[in-house]
Design a protein around this motif. Sequence first.
Motif, PDB file in Angstrom:
ATOM      1  N   GLU A   1      24.471   3.963  39.989  1.00  0.00           N
ATOM      2  CA  GLU A   1      25.560   3.366  40.750  1.00  0.00           C
ATOM      3  C   GLU A   1      26.781   3.189  39.852  1.00  0.00           C
ATOM      4  O   GLU A   1      26.664   2.860  38.661  1.00  0.00           O
ATOM      5  CB  GLU A   1      25.137   2.004  41.314  1.00  0.00           C
ATOM      6  CG  GLU A   1      23.948   2.073  42.260  1.00  0.00           C
ATOM      7  CD  GLU A   1      23.537   0.698  42.738  1.00  0.00           C
ATOM      8  OE1 GLU A   1      24.115  -0.302  42.238  1.00  0.00           O
ATOM      9  OE2 GLU A   1      22.641   0.617  43.603  1.00  0.00           O
TER      10      GLU A   1
ATOM     11  N   GLU B   1      30.154   7.291  36.503  1.00  0.00           N
ATOM     12  CA  GLU B   1      28.734   6.936  36.343  1.00  0.00           C
ATOM     13  C   GLU B   1      28.202   7.303  34.967  1.00  0.00           C
ATOM     14  O   GLU B   1      26.988   7.322  34.757  1.00  0.00           O
ATOM     15  CB  GLU B   1      27.869   7.650  37.402  1.00  0.00           C
ATOM     16  CG  GLU B   1      28.257   7.393  38.838  1.00  0.00           C
ATOM     17  CD  GLU B   1      29.271   8.392  39.340  1.00  0.00           C
ATOM     18  OE1 GLU B   1      29.626   9.290  38.557  1.00  0.00           O
ATOM     19  OE2 GLU B   1      29.726   8.262  40.489  1.00  0.00           O
TER      20      GLU B   1
ATOM     21  N   TYR C   1      20.311  -2.276  35.640  1.00  0.00           N
ATOM     22  CA  TYR C   1      20.761  -1.126  36.411  1.00  0.00           C
ATOM     23  C   TYR C   1      19.910   0.097  36.042  1.00  0.00           C
ATOM     24  O   TYR C   1      19.447   0.238  34.905  1.00  0.00           O
ATOM     25  CB  TYR C   1      22.237  -0.840  36.140  1.00  0.00           C
ATOM     26  CG  TYR C   1      23.147  -1.998  36.476  1.00  0.00           C
ATOM     27  CD1 TYR C   1      23.493  -2.275  37.796  1.00  0.00           C
ATOM     28  CD2 TYR C   1      23.647  -2.823  35.467  1.00  0.00           C
ATOM     29  CE1 TYR C   1      24.324  -3.342  38.106  1.00  0.00           C
ATOM     30  CE2 TYR C   1      24.480  -3.892  35.766  1.00  0.00           C
ATOM     31  CZ  TYR C   1      24.805  -4.154  37.090  1.00  0.00           C
ATOM     32  OH  TYR C   1      25.620  -5.202  37.397  1.00  0.00           O
TER      33      TYR C   1
END
Length: 723
Positions: free
Chosen positions: A86, A68, A6
């Motif tokens: 995200e 987040e 990520y």
Amino acid sequence: MADERYRVKVYLQGNDELWDNIGTGQISLSYSEEHQTMSLLVQSESDDSLLLLSRIDPETVYKKPQAELIMWSEAEYHGIALNFQERAGCQDIWEDICRIQGKDPLAAITQDLLHESEEDQFDEMPEISNLVELPNCELSTLKQIADLVTSVLESPIRRERLALILENEDYIKKLLQLFHTCENLENIEGLCHLHDIIKGILFLNKTSLFEMMFSDECIMDVVGCLEYDPALAQPKKHREFLTQNAKFKEVIPITDSELRQKIHQTYKVQYIYDILLPTPSIFEENILSTLTMFIFFNKVEIVTMLQKDDKIMSELFAQLQNKTTDDDKRHELLVFFKEFCAFSQTLQPQNKDALLKTLTKLGILPTLKIVMSIGDLQIRSAATDIFAYLVEYSPSTIREFVMKEESKDGDLFINIVIEQMICDTDPELGGAVHLMGLLRALLDPSNMLVTPNKCERSGFLNFFYKRCMNNFIAPLLATTSEDKCAKDSIVGYDKNRNLCALRFMRKMIGRKDEHYNRYIIKGNFFEPVVNALLNNGTRYNMLNSAIIELFEYIRVENIKSLVAHTVEKFYKILESIEYVQTFKGLKIKYEKEKKRERQSQIRKSLHSVPHEKILCKDAKDLEAKEEIFFEESTGEADMPPLENDFPDYDTCMETKEEEDKIDLPDITSTGGFRFSSSYSAGAANETSSPSNSNVGDFVDHSHDEGKKEENELPPKKRRHLSL
């Protein structure tokens, strides 16, 4: 366990309590051989370098204050924050962390209950409902609420539970309504309780609570509650300051309501953090870490929104460049832009590059050149601060701009900066020191770019020496000019100024940089030095020693360009100085270099002989042809034979001995040194002075003096001074 990577931004909090963005990368969980446990690994997306490697320790307390954001602290850093692109990625990593630590992923904080005493666990478990149940928000219960909020700060779990309750109810708004009631009733006791309650809620360190408390509807009431500190005899009037003294003035009209609101909010929150909240102790370093992150992200948003608004930035530069803009207005515009530059330090490197390109297109550097030439001190100071931001981030952009200027030398941007530095009116030279640091950064070769098509170092330094150096050293030349030496006394304060100038020149020569050497030769800067030596006469002082040492350094280090310049320009004047052999040594170095050059020319001439002559099978024919070649050569009539182009070993040793003899004094039979000096003040004027004939400053290297009669008295010994 999540295998997917990520995208995250990594932030570190240092000792100064500020958050630094160290880069953006891809995060993953992997087993660390070094730590022998699972670790969080973040690799930079730009160059695959390692941004972060942090092992997941069972004792570490992790927080997820936002959907987040994950935060924690380690021994090396006061705070570490991961800002995910995200929410799903943040949740996956959070679940992995909780799974490794054996904690509930539904909680917003991980905490090992074993850190608390068994008695605390026993007392807490059956009474959880009582701990999280807040009393009704009334005047009569303010003390009870204050005690509850203060008590939960000692336990991370209790803090989290209280924060969840405050998020789900309008409890904070009800508290702020009670604040107005207490003020109307002049209920000082209730206001002091509200101060403790609001401060305690801020120390819960939750972003969701900050968003509620710092909204337009609530933030001034929060400031009002914090005015009534029980430790103060009288409440401070912070609301009055924020509404009257610190009025927001739009120097450039801002039509975006969201941008305007964000600017107002950031200023007030920064004021609360800096003024109203106590400075955390060393045991509470991370207690307001989320608040600092809240301010940090606000600044990033402000800069981003301003950068996207083309009208604001275009209007700003247009008014700064407009000659009809009055000084007060121009100063306000510069202060606004200075704050914008300060906020831009929070951007990531790639975003900073994009911002710099935008500002360059809008004409930031021509604008700074205009405003830095204005006489108003406040305007120049603000412009200098903006200039410092640009130099710190991209000195190459400044260099590229100044080299492309087509102005006269006096109007060049760098020369304007030099003039301000020299003409600083501040007795403590604060502005001059600041500008000097900026010039040093621009002239530092270590941060200059070198590419296959461009060498910034040679280009910019040549430009600076050619068009700016005269202005830079003008004050220095003024102190070493010939007129100054003739008019002022050699001793005392003026001599000290000459020594300072010599020290500066010695530093330049000591760098052995041909840029400096060529500049010295072109400007004939040795002439005032030689004149100072001659005007000093037979005085044996620091000035004399410093000048001799300067030329001796040139001889020992064999700085060829300066050796040739000294001999060709000044040897006829200096050859009469015989109390040191420095200048004769320079002449020897010069002649040896000339001899090498002649031999090099001979070799080059020989290489021009046709190939068939070199490959001639008949040795006698080759010798005859070479003899004809030498006779026809007009460059060197006394050219040595080919086999003697390089001197043999004995010749080299003789030359070395001859040079070494120059550096040794004669030793008398009594063990002392023999001195002589044929140079004196009278000698310089083509007269002789018997009283000074035996006075020498340095040892004499001439061996002819050893042939004097034995009954002749040795010269008077003099004390040597060291530099």
